[in-house]
Design a protein around this motif. Structure first.
Motif: not given
Length: 172
Positions: A11-18
């Protein structure tokens, strides 16, 4: 991370992308973008080297908590105790089922769309993949379907685009 592991974004990775909150170096961000839960760590390392990225890029992303091996994610989900369902109220029992169905729809659309971009668009689909990554709901993914269909029609024959669109309709 072993070569046979299949990394997935957390979830942190997806948040970083966004949101780009960590200000990752462009090369690490590019490698984070290609982590899709289907390619092995070995394949991703080969891609990273071909992109002139650091040899330990996956390890760096894993240490930051942006990716994890799919086996580790599955083990943590299995270890997480589930709350017992409240059967006294029909509404309370239906809410988790509805959110579960929505989550399944999101995962199905995300997988179909990401696969279509990777398989049929390649690097031409880079910006479209970024848009897919930014989507937080199945409705947002469904809103991107016309754009994906148009891109597929440009690079593939219309019947291929129509077949893929039918898969999306079935998953939607």
């Amino acid at each position: 991370m072993r070569d046979s592991d299949v990394p997935v974004k957390t979830n942190e990775g997806r948040d970083e992308i966004e949101h780009r909150t960590r200000k990752l170096p462009p090369m690490l961000r590019s490698i984070l973008l290609i982590v899709d839960g289907e390619r092995s760590a070995r394949h991703l390392r080969e891609l990273a080297v071909s992109l002139h990225g650091p040899a330990d890029a996956l390890e760096q992303l894993e240490q930051m908590g942006l990716i994890a091996s799919s086996a580790a994610v599955a083990a943590s989900l299995a270890a997480t105790p589930r709350a017992p369902a409240v059967a006294s109220s029909g509404v309370a029992a239906q809410a988790p089922a509805a959110s579960s169905a929505s989550a399944q729809r999101y995962q199905a659309l995300y997988a179909l769309m990401s696969e279509a971009v990777r398989e049929h668009l390649g690097l031409r689909g880079y910006f479209l993949q970024l848009k897919i990554e930014r989507c937080a709901s199945s409705d947002e993914l469904a809103a991107l379907l016309p754009e994906l269909s148009a891109a597929l029609a440009k690079v593939r024959k219309d019947e291929v685009a129509a077949r893929i669109e039918a898969q999306f309709a079935a998953g939607a």
